[in-house]
Design a protein around this motif. Structure first.
Motif, short mmCIF file in Angstrom:
data_model
loop_
_atom_site.label_atom_id
_atom_site.label_comp_id
_atom_site.label_asym_id
_atom_site.label_seq_id
_atom_site.Cartn_x
_atom_site.Cartn_y
_atom_site.Cartn_z
N ASP A 243 44.67 34.50 27.61
CA ASP A 243 45.90 33.61 28.13
C ASP A 243 45.68 33.23 29.50
OD1 ASP A 243 46.81 36.05 28.82
OD2 ASP A 243 48.53 36.38 27.95
N GLY A 244 44.89 33.33 30.29
CA GLY A 244 44.62 32.72 31.60
C GLY A 244 44.28 33.69 32.48
N ALA A 245 43.36 33.29 33.43
CA ALA A 245 43.13 34.33 34.41
C ALA A 245 44.05 34.50 35.14
CB ALA A 245 41.97 33.87 35.31
N SER A 246 44.23 35.86 35.91
CA SER A 246 45.00 36.23 37.03
C SER A 246 44.33 37.09 37.99
CB SER A 246 46.42 37.36 36.41
OG SER A 246 45.77 38.31 36.00
N GLY A 247 45.11 37.18 39.12
CA GLY A 247 44.57 38.12 40.29
C GLY A 247 44.43 37.24 41.58
N HIS A 248 44.56 37.85 42.81
CA HIS A 248 44.58 37.16 43.96
C HIS A 248 43.23 36.42 44.08
CE1 HIS A 248 47.82 40.12 45.40
NE2 HIS A 248 48.38 39.18 44.52
N PRO A 249 43.25 35.23 44.63
CA PRO A 249 41.75 34.94 45.16
C PRO A 249 41.40 35.57 46.35
CG PRO A 249 43.52 33.04 45.85
CD PRO A 249 44.43 34.24 44.99
N VAL A 250 39.87 36.07 46.22
CA VAL A 250 39.35 36.76 47.55
C VAL A 250 38.11 36.09 47.78
CG1 VAL A 250 38.77 39.01 48.24
CG2 VAL A 250 40.90 38.71 46.82
N ILE A 251 38.05 35.91 49.12
CA ILE A 251 36.58 35.55 49.54
C ILE A 251 36.29 36.45 50.43
CG2 ILE A 251 37.08 33.21 49.09
CD1 ILE A 251 37.28 32.07 51.93
N GLU A 252 34.91 36.28 50.97
CA GLU A 252 34.37 36.92 52.10
C GLU A 252 33.43 36.08 52.88
OE1 GLU A 252 31.96 40.22 50.38
OE2 GLU A 252 33.64 41.69 51.13
N VAL A 253 33.73 36.01 54.22
CA VAL A 253 33.10 35.11 55.13
C VAL A 253 32.49 36.03 56.38
CG1 VAL A 253 34.50 33.25 54.81
CG2 VAL A 253 35.13 34.74 56.56
#
Length: 249
Positions: free
Chosen positions: A200-210
């Motif tokens: 029923d839909g993805a969840s979680g904070h968006p996280v990136i690395e730079v």
């Protein structure tokens, strides 16, 4: 065309708890009838940008219901609307998807790109957030293990429309992990618990690395998930003091 007005004109019988849209190819999608009656924005769309609805978007008509994922609401190539009960499932429900499909409070990071390599400078961290029918009240950003910082929001247009956000960041040399979270108009904070798209839909904070350049004599950093890929490829970063960094054996 207002879906609520159409239903009121047709008449909704007692016990008709589920609305099912049927496509010309037999696909079905259903959601609570009360949702269609409560949401004045729910519609049967027959046009787009002043033109008849294109075939690829569902000609001759499609359902558009803010606040619900498309798998329960967005019937394209609409042939019929049936008022029924919860005993009638849409196409995806027997295949393991959730029955109601409300859109979660979500955000995303668009700038900088995941895996980007940038010079040290003042740079924007920016993206968009959405919570249809509730709107976005706040977006916060965290860099590494630092505190959550409130981002600046673009002026609100409508609760059903994505809202852009930006936070200026003084980028310093090294590999950095950036996360974001949104708070909707009802006070619900975007969960950090990660789940897949189904059921029923993805969840979680968006996280990136730079990677922010500076202070390195040599760097081999793959594009993508900086830390994970660098470790797997045994990439080596050596600072000017001769110390090994990310991915060094």
């Amino acid at each position: 065309m207002s879906l609520r007005a159409l239903l009121e004109r047709a008449g909704v019988q007692e016990g008709a708890t589920r609305l099912v849209g049927r496509s010309v190819d037999g696909l079905t999608a259903g959601f609570p009838t009360i949702t269609a009656l409560d949401l004045g924005e729910a519609m049967v769309a027959v046009g787009m940008n002043g033109e008849p609805l294109p075939a690829e978007h569902g000609y001759p008509a499609r359902l558009v219901v803010p606040g619900l994922y498309g798998y329960v609401s967005a019937t394209t190539w609409l042939a019929a609307i049936e008022l029924t009960t919860w005993d009638v499932d849409g196409y995806r429900i027997p295949r393991g998807w959730g029955e109601e499909g409300p859109v979660r409070t979500q955000s995303r990071i668009d700038v900088p790109a995941a895996g980007a390599t940038d010079p040290p400078r003042r740079t924007p961290i920016a993206g968009a957030a959405w919570a249809p029918t509730r709107g976005i009240e706040r977006v916060e950003v965290r860099v590494d293990d630092g505190p959550w910082q409130e981002a600046e929001l673009a002026a609100p247009h409508d609760v059903d429309v994505w809202r852009q956000w930006v936070l200026p960041w003084d980028a310093t040399p090294g590999v950095h992990r950036i996360a974001a979270r949104a708070t909707d108009g009802a006070g619900e904070v975007q969960t950090g618990r990660r789940t897949p798209v189904a059921p029923d839909g993805a969840s979680g904070h968006p996280v990136i690395e730079v990677l922010v350049e500076g202070g390195w004599d040599r760097a081999t950093v793959p594009v993508g998930d900086v830390a994970r890929r660098a470790r797997s490829s045994r990439a080596i970063l050596v600072d000017r003091a001769g110390r090994r960094r990310l991915g060094a054996p």
